[in-house]
Design an enzyme around this catalytic site. Structure first.
Site: not given
Length: 592
Positions: A59, A121-122, A171, A487
């Site tokens: 993602e 969940f999630q 959902k 760096m």
């Protein structure tokens, strides 16, 4: 068209509303990764062909790809991710986009409304987590609110100071049926009305200062590019009309051409000597679409101490935030420059700045970008110079990761047009450049897109090479491989007694073999004499390329303003030996 839409074009599921809204806002490409909480939306995507979905491998890659897409087109980048870890993986690109004013519309799935707050969940508090890293966000609990919220999201992301927004859609709302309506004026908050026209009285004050200036400088930033092509055109006209020298932030490169006679180069921590000295000694500073961030100002109490400062910015919160200014002008750069240019041309008194240009010529003669040549080892600066020279005349877009290679790219690759330079400025996100290149290539299929990378940064999102292969996106990943986090190592050398704590990469992959594993092309160059032919071959290849450019391991990036120092206390390459750097950094407080 889904089954729901066949009966009544205005009655549809929430998932169908999302796809319809994307079409109504002209979205042609969508970057995303599926998961349980967004499967209804993915089902709608499957049933249409107007929007191309680009399946990334993480993602974060979707977010950075959308940033590259937005930065190179001026249109909003659009992302679709699932709930929980899908949303949290977007936090880095959302913050990156907020810092650099990039318009993103991120749609996240959420658990059903009756499970919100149950640690399902999630599940995560997406609105709470992303509140600090977005312009605005919404949790949509009613399908009949969804169309309005989606239209408002696009408006907020793209107007005023651009930035990212999040629409969190449970959902059950995606499954529910409701009424959709196209975009309309009532879909935006009355209270959100960014000011675009500058105050006429303030513009007159600015012109009076400019007309009386003896040592003026124009300090331009990413706001010029965000304002659109007309703003860059007007900036060039203003430079021509005034004869003023012009410099730019990292984000503003390309708004004024690097080949322009008034160009001083980039300013700031790794800016040119002439740009930083002009900023320090100027008597009138015209800041256009920049925010006086710490990489530019250095020590704020010693920043341009004797100048009158004019600041043009569409974001009122940027005015007087870091540096007090004398003439603030709130408005869109293109609108303000239109009026400012007209007022300056009508002003009978013109500035006389020939002595100022003579002084700038003396600073230019110092050649602050000089570096030691080597016939046996590729110097990183030389690699960028050859890449620039061999891509002249092509429609080339450059992205970068973050570190030394990023600064060398800014110093040695000359940008002539806006929207051709994509880099992570404010957040400094390692791993940005590769997925950003994907987004740029999606938007510009026939152009040459090159990610100038470091061997450490590129590994953070290397899996997106698989995306490039799947969608036949012939991006070129030009890795300046010095076996260090360059760096980090440079700061450890200069500030921490050369104690190189975990900044050396001891188990680098063989990038050529890795390219082969992904099904793309791997190349390597380790001698200066081999570089040109290898770059030319890289450009000819019509597939994704991993180019392993083996460069000098311990080269430092100069010029450099040491921590806690003013612009007139720069370290130049010839002066940057161990003794002078140690003295310069003694007692200084690191900015990193």
């Amino acid at each position: 068209m889904s089954e729901t839409e066949k009966h009544d074009p205005n009655q549809m599921t929430g998932a169908a509303m999302i796809v319809r809204a994307l079409k109504d806002h002209g979205v042609e490409h969508l970057f995303g990764y599926p998961g349980g909480a967004v499967l209804p939306i993915y089902d709608e995507i499957f049933q249409q062909s107007d929007i191309e979905h680009i399946l990334v491998r993480h993602e974060q890659g979707a977010g950075h790809a959308a940033e590259g897409y937005a930065r190179s087109t001026g249109k909003p980048g659009v992302v679709l991710v699932t709930s929980g870890p899908g949303a949290t993986n977007m936090v880095t690109p959302l913050t990156d986009a907020l810092m650099d004013s990039i318009p993103l519309v991120c749609i996240t799935g959420q658990v059903p409304t009756h499970l919100i707050g149950n640690d399902a969940f999630q599940e995560c508090d997406t609105v709470g987590i992303t509140r600090p890293c977005t312009k605005h966000n919404w949790l949509v609990r009613d399908v009949n609110d969804l169309a309005k919220v989606l239209h408002e999201a696009f408006y907020v992301a793209t107007t005023g100071r651009p930035g990212p927004v999040v629409v969190d859609v449970p959902k059950d709302v995606q499954f529910a049926t409701g009424t959709y309506h196209p975009p309309r004026k009532s879909d935006v908050h009355i209270s959100y009305a960014p000011r675009v026209k500058g105050d006429a009285a303030q513009i007159r004050k600015a012109v009076a200062l400019m007309a009386s200036a003896k040592r003026p400088v124009i300090y331009s930033g990413g706001g010029v590019i965000n304002s659109g092509p007309e703003a860059s055109k007007l900036l060039r006209e203003l430079v021509e009309a005034t004869g003023f020298p012009i410099t730019s932030t990292l984000m503003g490169l390309g708004a004024y051409p690097a080949s322009g006679k008034n160009w001083l180069g980039m300013l700031g921590m790794h800016g040119t000597y002439e740009a930083n000295m002009a900023m320090h000694d100027c008597d009138v500073m015209l800041c256009i679409g920049a925010r006086f961030d710490d990489r530019i100002t250095g020590r704020t109490d010693a920043f341009s101490p004797n100048s009158k400062k004019i600041h043009i910015d569409i974001d009122p919160s940027s005015i007087n935030k870091n540096i007090r200014v004398d003439v603030p002008i709130i408005g869109d750069v293109a609108h303000v420059l239109t009026d400012l240019l007209a007022a300056f041309k009508a002003e009978p008194k013109k500035p006389k700045i020939d002595p100022w240009w003579f002084e700038i010529g003396r600073w230019r003669a110092r050649n602050s970008l000089a570096y030691r040549k080597n016939d046996d080892v590729i110097m990183p600066q030389y690699a960028i110079q050859r890449l620039f020279d061999l891509t002249r005349g092509k429609d080339t877009y450059i992205t970068t990761e973050v570190g030394q290679h990023q600064m060398w790219a800014a110093q040695f690759f000359g940008f002539e047009q806006p929207h051709h330079w994509m880099t992570s400025g404010g957040l400094g996100t390692m791993g940005y450049g590769l997925p950003a290149a994907l987004g740029v290539q999606v938007a510009h299929r026939d152009s040459l897109v090159i990610d100038i990378a470091g061997d450490a940064s590129v590994q953070m999102t290397i899996q997106e090479m698989s995306t490039a292969v799947q969608y036949e996106l012939p991006i070129k990943i030009f890795i300046l491989n010095n076996h260090y986090m360059g760096m980090v190592r440079q700061w450890q050398q200069l500030l921490h007694g050369n104690r190189l704590s975990h900044s050396y990469s001891e188990a680098l992959p063989d990038f050529v073999k890795l390219a082969d594993a992904y099904g793309c092309v791997g190349m390597r160059a380790s001698k200066p004499g081999d570089l040109d032919a290898a770059i030319e071959e890289m450009i000819r290849v019509k597939k994704p390329v991993l180019f392993d450019c083996c460069v000098a391991a311990l080269e430092n990036c100069f010029p450099m303003i040491p921590s806690g120092k003013a612009h007139n206390e720069m370290l130049l390459p010839a002066e940057a030996n161990d003794e002078t750097t140690a003295a310069a950094f003694a007692g200084g407080k690191a900015l990193v």
